[in-house]
Motif scaffolding. Structure first.
Motif, mmCIF file in Angstrom:
data_model
loop_
_atom_site.group_PDB
_atom_site.id
_atom_site.type_symbol
_atom_site.label_atom_id
_atom_site.label_comp_id
_atom_site.label_asym_id
_atom_site.label_seq_id
_atom_site.Cartn_x
_atom_site.Cartn_y
_atom_site.Cartn_z
ATOM 1 N N ALA C 80 0.854 -1.190 0.000
ATOM 2 C CA ALA C 80 0.000 0.000 0.000
ATOM 3 C C ALA C 80 0.889 1.239 0.000
ATOM 4 C CB ALA C 80 -0.883 0.015 1.238
ATOM 5 N N LEU C 81 0.396 2.297 -0.602
ATOM 6 C CA LEU C 81 1.156 3.544 -0.584
ATOM 7 C C LEU C 81 0.933 4.251 0.753
ATOM 8 C CD1 LEU C 81 0.570 5.028 -4.135
ATOM 9 C CD2 LEU C 81 2.217 3.317 -3.358
ATOM 10 N N VAL C 82 1.964 4.964 1.216
ATOM 11 C CA VAL C 82 1.851 5.767 2.428
ATOM 12 C C VAL C 82 2.025 7.217 1.971
ATOM 13 C CG1 VAL C 82 2.856 6.194 4.701
ATOM 14 C CG2 VAL C 82 2.921 3.898 3.725
ATOM 15 N N PRO C 83 1.239 8.120 2.512
ATOM 16 C CA PRO C 83 1.376 9.502 2.028
ATOM 17 C C PRO C 83 2.792 10.046 2.232
ATOM 18 C CG PRO C 83 -0.585 9.272 3.379
ATOM 19 C CD PRO C 83 0.166 7.977 3.482
ATOM 20 N N THR C 84 3.291 10.729 1.225
ATOM 21 C CA THR C 84 4.550 11.455 1.360
ATOM 22 C C THR C 84 4.186 12.857 1.840
ATOM 23 O OG1 THR C 84 5.775 10.241 -0.296
ATOM 24 C CG2 THR C 84 6.414 12.546 0.029
#
Lengths: 316, 437, 177
Positions: C80-84
């Motif tokens: 899953a992507l994690v917010p940058t």
């Protein structure tokens, strides 16, 4: 999940996962470098049996931003018209090593048919099948609404969305009805009775024939394209009468709540279902829908294709 | 010619009998036959089986001439024999269309040459099935094929004047018009039953009213000109009601239902698998129940298969591009048992009537559908209601494989078929040679 | 399984690194701490707190998701992507300090360098790691290390942080066979 065929197949968690991922993709798309190496070495085929330049280039931009190789295959004429059949085309693309097929087809169910066949082993993404569904359009619509009315996170609970126009023939409407409901929004379909599908009263929607009564209630209104040729099938008497009752014009604009959104999947028939004034008004997010389309499609491609083969799918 | 002794089975009404067959006819039928010939007769084991009159199908697409890649009269006859049929009615929508004496005689002759069942051609009502000019109905009736049923099946005889004239004209030779009841304007590009499901699947709907309005019109026309109407493949509860009403009025109308409409519903379309695409379309569970009731109470006179073979490529495609139709001959009995007998809606005598006696009567096939007694022609189906089987599309006798029942299990099966006193099927397998050779 | 760093060790190491960072960059103004999720992000914010308490001034801190730049995406289940999150003012012309929990093959840092390029062009990039366990596969080294832990490849290093694991500790596990 290996394919994206219908918004009806999505769980609440999956839908939110796509929107959250799309938000990250949007952030990158706004940055100085719009290219990611993520899908390097993957081959994605845009298989379009029906013309749709907008959808095709949106998917193409999404795939290219993720560094996938994109093949555009425009198969004019379906097997019905004795052109190349879906099966032969799919097998040809399979032989070329396609990791994903983005399919646009005039036959409802074509994407599901392809996904359940052995004609291709790649992921199938439905880019519009007949009058059935257009899931990425609904996802980008939800993304746009969420961004404007929910600060870009969470679901759409408490919002009311009207879908106006040719519901009967609209794949955009079907995909939106499932997804908006899943995300907690209230949906109102507005159209003349001839353009409301039989049995729609069993859908989780409200139905109205009166746009003026509905507009003050909604947080967003989606205007659907009305095909001129519907007139020949007696769905409504004249374009003028249609516009009179169901067109979004400046008078109707005044009925809407202050922060409500005007949406349209495009291409628009200016002057028929929507006037230039409405389309270009401050509330219109029509162009932004196009921008968001790329982000949402990047998210879908990432979620379906980035993981290990046959394992991608834990998250979507 | 070999004599046969069917041993150990029961008749439809439950009587335990032996049946001795000689020279194409039943020569003795009794609890224990007494004829000395029985000793030398070939014994056919019918324990746990019912002995029924050979089935008669009023609605069969054999595709010959023209589409021999999907079926021939010979391959269709083999499928029929496997299904317990001793007579089938070849629909007229071939290439060329069976709208002349020449074509119907050819089809009839091909059936006799195959020798596995009687193939009675159905003549087209209108030239080229175009719905405009009447075909030479008289010439077909007087031909060697002795055509009595006329149908534009696949197309509806939509023009009310044409329909009226056809009904009137066939009175001369006691013919019957078998109507494919489908208003073509209400069903333009239609793909499946119209309703909630078609709306969800985005497929053009096929409203019940398109069928019912034609049935209603036609029974009134048949009444008006005092002729015989046969309604092909009724699929809606409304259609059953109209026919019930017409029969109560004394109108000469008969009707058929297909096995697939007794068993399957529109829900199968959610797969978008064109194996379930059929004309008329699969309907709702409510319709299925109405059809079963109609068949049980006699409103619907017969089961007819609408056996419609199609080549692989006409089904290996998207739903919209696929051909309409499914195989029916080899599975008909098992489905009727499952839907009508196992549910206790009909008796075995009722089944014999709906699958043999009544269709033979409607088609004027006097040699068929006779009750099993001494002297009657030995057209016999032996069925075992407890011998289950699983449908395998790779094992069908038909040239095509478009069966929607692949993988399904049924509790009863056809064990043997006798055509003119000769077994065409024994132990559920086709007998290689026939005519005693 | 053995404890390589205790809670006290971790706290001490981070404080030392905070001082080293300040010393090398001449104060907090030019620097941006970018933590690599998950645990690197927590470490970055701890370092930021540490620096703030030393200097009495806030330091810019953010998170940097590297998922889209990984070279092993196809080898693992989908991530899953994690917010940058880039701090106000961005990274343009700043000294960026990447913060991660364990430095191992160096591939994560390679991906992080690519991910940074997508946000802007920093003046320099430095690397802080709580643990350096060796076995580099790329020419990458850390500028600030909490502890060098010589390990064999059969061993695994687990960093637990109170923010998500309830406890601060670094464990070394030897996988059998």
């Amino acid at each position: 999940m290996r394919h994206l065929l219908s918004t009806a197949d999505l769980s609440y968690a999956q839908a939110n996962k796509i929107l959250d991922t799309a938000k990250e993709m949007a952030r990158i798309s706004e940055g100085p470098v719009k290219k990611l190496p993520t899908l390097r070495g993957r081959t994605i085929v845009n298989l379009f049996f029906e013309d749709s330049t907008r959808t095709r280039i949106s998917f193409e931009a999404a795939a290219k931003r993720l560094s996938a190789d994109v093949i555009n295959f425009s198969a004019k004429g379906s097997s019905a018209s004795k052109g190349e059949s879906l099966k032969d085309t799919a097998q040809t693309l399979q032989a070329m090593g396609a990791d994903a097929v983005i399919l646009r087809h005039s036959a409802s169910g074509a994407a599901q048919r392809l996904a359940s066949s052995h004609w291709t082993t790649g992921s199938v993404i439905n880019a519009g099948d007949g009058t059935h569904e257009h899931p990425t359009q609904a996802l980008l619509d939800a993304f746009t609404i969420r961004k404007h009315l929910r600060g870009g996170t969470g679901d759409l609970r408490g919002l009311t969305v009207a879908i106006v126009g040719d519901i009967l023939h609209s794949r955009v409407a079907r995909s939106n009805i499932h997804l908006l409901n899943l995300l907690g929004a209230q949906v109102i379909l507005v159209a003349p009775p001839t353009l409301i599908p039989l049995g729609a009263e069993k859908w989780p929607v409200q139905i109205s024939y009166d746009l003026d009564a509905v507009l003050p209630l909604v947080d967003a209104v989606m205007m659907l394209r009305v095909q001129q040729e519907r007139m020949n099938d007696f769905f409504f008497p004249t374009a003028r009468e249609y516009s009179h009752y169901y067109g979004l014009n400046s008078d109707r604009l005044k009925l809407m709540k202050p922060n409500s959104l005007i949406m349209h999947p495009g291409p628009m028939n200016r002057g028929l279902e929507i006037t230039a004034e409405s389309a270009d008004s401050a509330r219109s997010v029509i162009l932004e829908q196009v921008t968001n389309g790329v982000s949402v499609r990047m998210a879908v491609l990432y979620l379906l294709l980035a993981g290990a083969p046959n394992e991608g799918g834990d998250l979507i | 010619m070999t004599d046969y002794l069917i041993d150990g089975g029961v008749l439809a009404h439950g009587k335990n009998v032996q049946v001795l067959i000689s020279d194409g006819r039943i020569v003795e039928i009794d609890r224990i036959v007494s004829s000395p010939n029985a000793v030398n007769a070939v014994r056919v084991d019918a324990r746990n089986c019912l002995i029924l009159p050979g089935f008669v199908d009023l609605h069969t697409h054999l595709r010959e001439p023209g589409r021999e890649d999907s079926e021939t009269v010979e391959s269709g006859s083999r499928a029929a024999a496997k299904g317990g049929f001793t007579a089938v009615s070849a629909m007229a929508n071939t290439f060329p269309v069976a709208d002349t004496a020449g074509v119907v005689e050819q089809v009839y002759a091909l059936g006799q040459a195959a020798g596995l069942c009687d193939v009675f051609p159905i003549g087209a009502v209108t030239q080229g099935l175009a719905g405009q000019a009447l075909a030479e109905l008289g010439a077909m009736a007087d031909s060697k094929a002795r055509v009595r049923i006329f149908s534009d099946d696949g197309n509806c005889v939509f023009d009310p004047i044409v329909m009226r004239r056809a009904l009137e004209y066939v009175k001369k030779f006691n013919g019957v018009i078998a109507q494919h009841a489908q208003d073509p304007q209400l069903t333009k590009d239609a793909q499946m039953n119209e309703g909630f499901l078609s709306s969800r699947l985005g497929m053009k709907g096929w409203p019940s009213v398109a069928e019912e309005s034609i049935i209603a019109r036609d029974v009134l026309l048949a009444d008006h000109v005092k002729s015989r109407l046969h309604v092909c493949h009724v699929t809606t509860s409304g259609g059953v009601d109209i026919i019930r009403w017409a029969k109560a009025r004394g109108i000469q109308v008969s009707a058929e239902v297909t096995p697939h409409h007794l068993l399957l519903t529109e829900d199968l379309a959610t797969s978008y698998d064109p194996m379930y695409k059929v004309n008329p379309p699969l309907r709702t569970q409510k319709d299925v129940m109405a059809l079963r009731e109609g068949l049980a109470d006699g409103t619907i006179d017969v089961v007819a298969t609408d056996h419609a073979p199609h080549s692989a490529e006409s089904k290996e495609c998207e739903w919209q591009a696929a051909a309409f139709g499914m195989l029916g001959l080899e599975t008909a009995f098992s489905i009727v048992q499952a839907t009508m007998i196992d549910t206790k809606m009909m008796t075995w005598s009722d089944l014999a009537d709906r699958m043999s006696t009544a269709p033979a009567l409607i088609g004027g096939y006097s040699d068929h559908g006779q009750s099993l007694r001494v002297g009657s022609r030995a057209h016999i189906a032996i069925v075992n209601p407890t011998r289950g089987w699983q449908v395998d599309r790779d094992l069908v006798a038909s040239r095509s494989k478009n069966t929607p029942y692949h993988g399904m299990e049924f509790s009863g099966s056809v064990v043997a078929t006798f055509f003119r006193g000769v077994p065409t099927v024994l132990d559920s397998k086709l007998v290689r040679s026939n005519n005693g050779n | 399984m053995s404890v390589a760093l205790s809670a006290v060790d971790i706290s001490r190491a981070l404080t030392r690194i905070a001082h080293e960072i300040l010393e090398r960059n001449g104060g907090p103004d030019s620097i941006v701490l970018m933590g690599i999720p998950t645990r690197g992000a927590f470490l970055a914010s701890r370092l930021a707190n540490s620096i703030a308490s030393i200097e009495g001034r806030e330091v810019r801190v953010g998170t940097l998701d590297i998922t889209l730049h990984r070279d092993d995406l196809r080898l693992r289940p989908l991530r899953a992507l994690v917010p940058t999150m880039t701090p106000l003012g961005g990274i343009e012309g700043r000294n960026v300090i990447l913060v991660d929990d364990v430095l191992f093959s160096g591939r994560t840092i390679r991906a992080a360098l690519d991910a940074l390029g997508e946000i802007g062009r920093p003046k320099s990039v430095q690397l802080a790691a709580l643990v350096d366990r060796g076995h580099r596969e790329l020419p990458i080294r850390a500028d600030y290390v909490g502890k060098n832990l010589p390990t064999s490849k059969a061993q695994s290093v687990k960093v637990h942080l109170s923010e998500i694991d309830g406890v601060d500790e670094v464990l070394v596990e030897t996988t059998e066979g």
